[in-house]
Design an enzyme around this catalytic site. Structure first.
Site, PDB file in Angstrom:
ATOM      1  N   TYR A 110       0.826  -1.207   0.000  1.00  5.38           N
ATOM      2  CA  TYR A 110       0.000   0.000   0.000  1.00  5.38           C
ATOM      3  C   TYR A 110       0.859   1.255   0.000  1.00  5.38           C
ATOM      4  CZ  TYR A 110      -3.456   3.449   1.206  1.00  5.38           C
ATOM      5  OH  TYR A 110      -4.263   4.552   1.178  1.00  5.38           O
ATOM      6  N   TRP A 112       1.167   5.667  -1.699  1.00  6.62           N
ATOM      7  CA  TRP A 112       0.883   6.651  -2.743  1.00  6.62           C
ATOM      8  C   TRP A 112       2.008   6.794  -3.756  1.00  6.62           C
ATOM      9  CZ3 TRP A 112      -2.585  11.291  -2.957  1.00  6.62           C
ATOM     10  CH2 TRP A 112      -3.836  11.016  -2.406  1.00  6.62           C
TER      11      TRP A 112
HETATM   12  P1  PGD Z   1       3.488   8.023   1.831  1.00  6.85           P
HETATM   13  O1  PGD Z   1       4.238   8.842   2.819  1.00  6.85           O
HETATM   14  O2  PGD Z   1       2.784   8.749   0.722  1.00  6.85           O
HETATM   15  O3  PGD Z   1       2.433   7.245   2.718  1.00  6.85           O
HETATM   16  O4  PGD Z   1       0.400   6.109   3.503  1.00  6.85           O
HETATM   17  P2  PGD Z   1       1.525   5.983   2.363  1.00  6.85           P
HETATM   18  O5  PGD Z   1       2.305   4.749   2.615  1.00  6.85           O
HETATM   19  O6  PGD Z   1       0.923   6.168   1.008  1.00  6.85           O
HETATM   20  O7  PGD Z   1       4.438   6.878   1.251  1.00  6.85           O
HETATM   21  C1  PGD Z   1       4.744   6.745  -0.091  1.00  6.85           C
HETATM   22  C2  PGD Z   1       6.189   6.277  -0.221  1.00  6.85           C
HETATM   23  O8  PGD Z   1       6.474   6.080  -1.610  1.00  6.85           O
HETATM   24  C3  PGD Z   1       7.200   7.291   0.275  1.00  6.85           C
HETATM   25  O9  PGD Z   1       8.108   6.690   1.171  1.00  6.85           O
HETATM   26  C4  PGD Z   1       7.923   7.758  -1.005  1.00  6.85           C
HETATM   27  O10 PGD Z   1       9.251   8.132  -0.808  1.00  6.85           O
HETATM   28  C5  PGD Z   1       7.810   6.534  -1.876  1.00  6.85           C
HETATM   29  N1  PGD Z   1       7.943   6.806  -3.311  1.00  6.85           N
HETATM   30  C6  PGD Z   1       7.703   7.947  -3.977  1.00  6.85           C
HETATM   31  N2  PGD Z   1       7.930   7.774  -5.300  1.00  6.85           N
HETATM   32  C7  PGD Z   1       8.328   6.493  -5.467  1.00  6.85           C
HETATM   33  C8  PGD Z   1       8.685   5.715  -6.611  1.00  6.85           C
HETATM   34  O11 PGD Z   1       8.671   6.137  -7.746  1.00  6.85           O
HETATM   35  N3  PGD Z   1       9.044   4.416  -6.407  1.00  6.85           N
HETATM   36  C9  PGD Z   1       9.064   3.897  -5.170  1.00  6.85           C
HETATM   37  N4  PGD Z   1       9.398   2.630  -5.067  1.00  6.85           N
HETATM   38  N5  PGD Z   1       8.715   4.609  -4.067  1.00  6.85           N
HETATM   39  C10 PGD Z   1       8.344   5.888  -4.217  1.00  6.85           C
HETATM   40  C11 PGD Z   1      -0.628   7.061   3.453  1.00  6.85           C
HETATM   41  C12 PGD Z   1      -1.805   6.575   4.335  1.00  6.85           C
HETATM   42  O12 PGD Z   1      -1.545   6.818   5.726  1.00  6.85           O
HETATM   43  C13 PGD Z   1      -3.092   7.185   3.981  1.00  6.85           C
HETATM   44  S1  PGD Z   1      -3.475   7.353   2.296  1.00  6.85           S
HETATM   45  C14 PGD Z   1      -4.021   7.507   4.898  1.00  6.85           C
HETATM   46  S2  PGD Z   1      -5.437   8.344   4.448  1.00  6.85           S
HETATM   47  C15 PGD Z   1      -3.908   7.131   6.313  1.00  6.85           C
HETATM   48  N6  PGD Z   1      -4.204   8.214   7.178  1.00  6.85           N
HETATM   49  C16 PGD Z   1      -3.905   8.142   8.479  1.00  6.85           C
HETATM   50  C17 PGD Z   1      -4.562   8.924   9.504  1.00  6.85           C
HETATM   51  O13 PGD Z   1      -5.477   9.711   9.234  1.00  6.85           O
HETATM   52  N7  PGD Z   1      -4.132   8.786  10.773  1.00  6.85           N
HETATM   53  C18 PGD Z   1      -3.170   7.922  11.120  1.00  6.85           C
HETATM   54  N8  PGD Z   1      -2.805   7.841  12.408  1.00  6.85           N
HETATM   55  N9  PGD Z   1      -2.551   7.165  10.191  1.00  6.85           N
HETATM   56  C19 PGD Z   1      -2.880   7.240   8.891  1.00  6.85           C
HETATM   57  N10 PGD Z   1      -2.223   6.449   7.970  1.00  6.85           N
HETATM   58  C20 PGD Z   1      -2.620   6.368   6.571  1.00  6.85           C
END
Ligand code: PGD
Length: 769
Positions: A110, A112
């Site tokens: 999972y 983004w």
């Molecule tokens: P990001 O920080 O966007 O978080 O959780 P998610 O895991 O999506 O992580 C994306 C990762 O992808 C980053 O480490 C980034 O560096 C990496 N990345 C970027 N580009 C690339 C690429 O081209 N290739 C590769 N391999 N990696 C890449 C988000 C999630 O957190 C979401 S959507 C929600 S809504 C949730 N919300 C909450 C909340 O409201 N409250 C709490 N306590 N926790 C939550 N967690 C959830």
């Protein structure tokens, strides 16, 4: 020396970028109407020490081979050459697939990742693993896991359809008179959408509504969840259901409900009415009852309820409401209130879900869809609801409930993560660490040394989107953006696509099944030509690829801008029945009743959350923590960037606390505090403010996890990651969604040492053994 400006895009929107003296400079995109500030985090990133520059392997794994290990997150890493990494990783995949089978591989993965649709990290991973025999997948999202399951039962549509075909801002702008914003309409969240958002319209729309005299009611513990003046109903967190039921009861009791709408369009009103009036349990869900639970004045709730009938009312529920214990209920209750008022399917009225949760909600849907890399077919049927990942790792073979099914957790031996950060998004990070020690091998692709990368065995240095060409787009954004590579690759990083092509060549004898003989630009052209063909069906000619690539964007055809959620159903419910068992809106669901879940009754119901200010646990942990989305970054991405850093307090994540609660604890602005409960604790920098309700503290998600000393098992996070505190518990047996938004805590002034935050440093490195 500077390079020319190039068109690029991110989840926060399109922008222009160039290299100046080797550094990335970004500027506003000419098409963007309301900029997101978060790409201000990009400048200065290229040389940042947190960048993964070379392939790396945890020393314990390199020396001892695959196996469960408590060394994850503790052991140093050894940097290796690509050839060695490919040899070892291909051999490990070969071992696991041939000896243990695809059911032992978890690649829910999972996250983004980046906005580009071709380089979409999970699609790349899934396409590759499907060629090897598949993998255990995950369903639903952390964003909207409870709604994804309850909405089809109630409205007969997939939640993505509900979001994509929401009543448009144009309709709201023209017709709404009252907006009841449960969870608000938050501009910070409305600045991002997966794949990009050229149009940033939410803030402007809300302002225009306010200027037109539309009445806003904000039901939220945080005042800034709505950007315009409003009546602020500062309820106890997690009590929205009680408030909604109290409003509905008052309307029904006064005989002001739309009984014609309820009879014609809804199934199960008699059961819900009996519950509201208290005929079954002897408890009328009236305004006094709601006031007692929510802390809001009964007299005001009554007055508001009685002012609504006859007006065009939009009942808006944010996605944050359902990221909590029994998260299905506020969403179902919101639909019920809109039905009681007879507003569903009318212009500017009815039910809205997620205006302010994502940039895309309320914008017209793109008729062509957006390009996507084909993933092939996954032969493995086993899946988990996404937020059960740690449970799965800890309890192989255990049974659990999900949406009327009894499922069994698979025995996962290899975890493959590409484009997500579980040590950001998952709850109860202390427990996640224990779960994470169980598999035999964990592979993470990421451009950055996130906590997930630091807890892996094999770390693949991915490029960032700025280092490669791609296409950016979201199904509710009318522009497709060309994402031009802006800078050469950093260090030895490689695109995920190249890594999987090379692994495919080793494991399948040829990269051809994965690449289909195309290089990256061939794929981008191919995806674009698919879009051209779909646009042609809508008589919308798109320019040749070269012209699009040169210009940087094209506009795509969209649905009419006055689209109404359930508009066709309202116009003719017999000709356009809903895909529910009754064909109507289910205010009582026989199907959910048949599941017999105590934690998800068959009609919208108030169920006491395990952690809330009115419950027994609050005697011990007296503050309700709201762990919401951050304003200065997307999730945990680019936390080290300038905008994200500018929002920290005393070098740590900012915790907002009400002046009364701060005074009671001797806490002043800028103090370092410890936030704690039974599961763990973190440090944070206090900001004393009356924009949070008394009894509530707010600490956003996304500060990179920085445990004080993992060698001794001390997970106190020096940085302020709230997921050390949140509970890893599903919303209910129905949807098993994420409940990370809420938890009970105590806050104390921190009088110990204040060690520097090291979250953005690379891990320790060791010599090759
Ligand atoms: P990001 O920080 O966007 O978080 O959780 P998610 O895991 O999506 O992580 C994306 C990762 O992808 C980053 O480490 C980034 O560096 C990496 N990345 C970027 N580009 C690339 C690429 O081209 N290739 C590769 N391999 N990696 C890449 C988000 C999630 O957190 C979401 S959507 C929600 S809504 C949730 N919300 C909450 C909340 O409201 N409250 C709490 N306590 N926790 C939550 N967690 C959830």
């Amino acid at each position: 020396m500077s390079s020319p400006w190039r068109n690029h895009s991110s989840h926060g929107g399109a922008f222009l970028a160039r290299l100046v003296e080797g550094n990335v400079e970004v500027a506003a995109h000419p098409l963007d109407t309301g900029q997101s500030q978060i790409w201000g985090n990009l400048a200065g990133q290229l040389d940042h020490p947190a960048r993964v520059r070379r392939p790396a392997i945890r020393r314990g794994w390199l020396e001892q081979g695959p196996g469960p290990s408590a060394g994850r997150g503790v052991d140093p890493f050894v940097e290796v050459e690509w050839t060695e990494l490919f040899d070892l990783l291909a051999a490990e995949l070969e071992r696991v697939y041939s000896q243990l089978g695809p059911e032992s591989v978890f690649a829910g993965s999972y996250g983004w990742a980046s906005a580009g649709r071709f380089h979409h990290a999970q699609s790349q991973l899934h396409r590759f693993l499907n060629l090897l025999g598949g993998y255990v997948r995950s369903v639903n999202t952390y964003s909207i896991g409870a709604s994804a399951v309850i909405i089809p039962h109630v409205l007969g549509v997939d939640v993505s359809e509900l979001v994509q075909r929401a009543t448009t801002w144009e309709s709201i702008a023209e017709h709404s008179e009252v907006v009841l914003a449960f969870g608000g309409i938050s501009v910070k969240n409305a600045s991002v959408a997966p794949g990009g958002a050229t149009d940033h319209v939410a803030a402007g729309r809300v302002q225009a509504l306010h200027d037109r005299g539309v009445e806003f009611h904000l039901f939220a513990p945080l005042r800034d969840d709505l950007p315009v003046p409003a009546t602020w109903w500062a309820l106890r967190p997690a009590t929205d259901v009680a408030v909604i039921l109290g409003l509905a009861h008052t309307i029904v009791n006064a005989g002001q409900h739309d009984s014609v709408f309820l009879a014609r369009y809804c199934q199960g009103w008699p059961q819900l009415e009996a519950y509201l009036l208290g005929t079954i349990d002897g408890i009328p869900k009236d305004a006094d009852w709601a006031a007692n639970i929510s802390g809001l004045p009964a007299v005001d709730l009554r007055a508001l309820a009685l002012s609504l009938p006859g007006k065009r009312v939009l009942v808006q529920t944010s996605w944050s409401l359902q990221r909590a214990d029994h998260g299905e209920q506020p969403i179902w209750a919101g639909i019920a209130l809109a039905a009681v008022l007879g507003q569903i399917g009318l212009p500017g009225g009815g039910f809205g879900h997620g205006y302010g949760s994502m940039a895309s909600v309320g914008s017209a849907e793109v008729l062509t869809g957006v390009p996507a890399l084909p993933q092939g077919v996954n032969p493995v049927r086993t899946f988990i609801p996404v937020a059960r990942a740690a449970d799965m790792l800890r309890n192989p073979g255990a049974e659990y409930d999900y949406n009327g099914q009894r499922l069994t957790y698979p025995d996962v031996r290899l975890v493959y993560w590409c484009g997500g950060n579980p040590f950001h998004h998952h709850q109860d990070l202390g427990q996640l660490r224990q779960a994470w020690a169980r598999p035999e091998t964990i592979v993470v692709h990421d451009p950055w040394w996130t906590a997930a990368a630091k807890h892996a065995d094999i770390v693949i240095p991915s490029t960032t989107s700025l280092e490669r060409d791609d296409l950016g787009g979201n199904v509710n954004d009318r522009y497709l953006q060309a994402m031009h590579a802006v800078t050469p690759r950093v260090g030895a990083s490689r695109d995920d696509y190249e890594v999987f092509s090379e692994l495919a060549a080793r494991l399948l004898g040829s990269s051809e099944p994965f690449t289909e003989g195309r290089n990256q630009m061939d794929w981008i052209r191919q995806l674009y030509s698919g879009l051209v063909a779909r646009a042609n069906k809508h008589e919308w000619p798109l320019p040749p690829f070269a012209e699009f690539w040169d210009r940087g964007y094209v506009e795509l055809p969209t649905r009419p801008r006055d689209t109404l959620l359930l508009g066709r159903f309202r116009a003719d419910p017999l000709a356009n029945p809903l895909a529910t068992p009754s064909g109507r809106i289910e205010l009582y669901s026989e199907r959910i009743a048949s599941f017999g879940y105590d934690d998800c009754p068959p009609h919208p119901s108030w169920l006491e959350p395990r952690e809330w200010l009115g419950g027994p646990l609050a005697e011990h942990w007296p503050l309700h923590l709201v762990a919401n989305q951050p304003a200065g970054r997307l999730h945990s991405q680019l936390d080290m960037g300038a905008v994200s850093q500018s929002m920290k307090t005393s070098g740590r994540e900012t915790l907002r606390i009400h002046p009364d609660d701060a005074a009671a604890r001797g806490v002043s602005d800028g103090d370092v505090v410890q936030v704690l409960n039974d599961r763990g604790s973190c440090l944070a920098g206090a900001q004393v403010t009356d924009t949070v309700r008394a009894g509530v503290v707010q600490l956003p998600t996304g500060a990179w996890f920085d445990p004080r000393d993992l060698t001794s098992g001390d997970t106190l996070c020096l940085h302020g990651n709230p997921n050390v505190l949140t509970a890893d518990r599903g919303t209910s047996s129905l949807s098993q969604g994420c409940t990370g938004q809420h938890t009970l805590v105590e806050v104390v002034l921190w009088t110990g040492d204040t060690p520097e935050v090291r979250a953005h440093r690379p891990p320790l490195f060791a010599e090759h053994p």
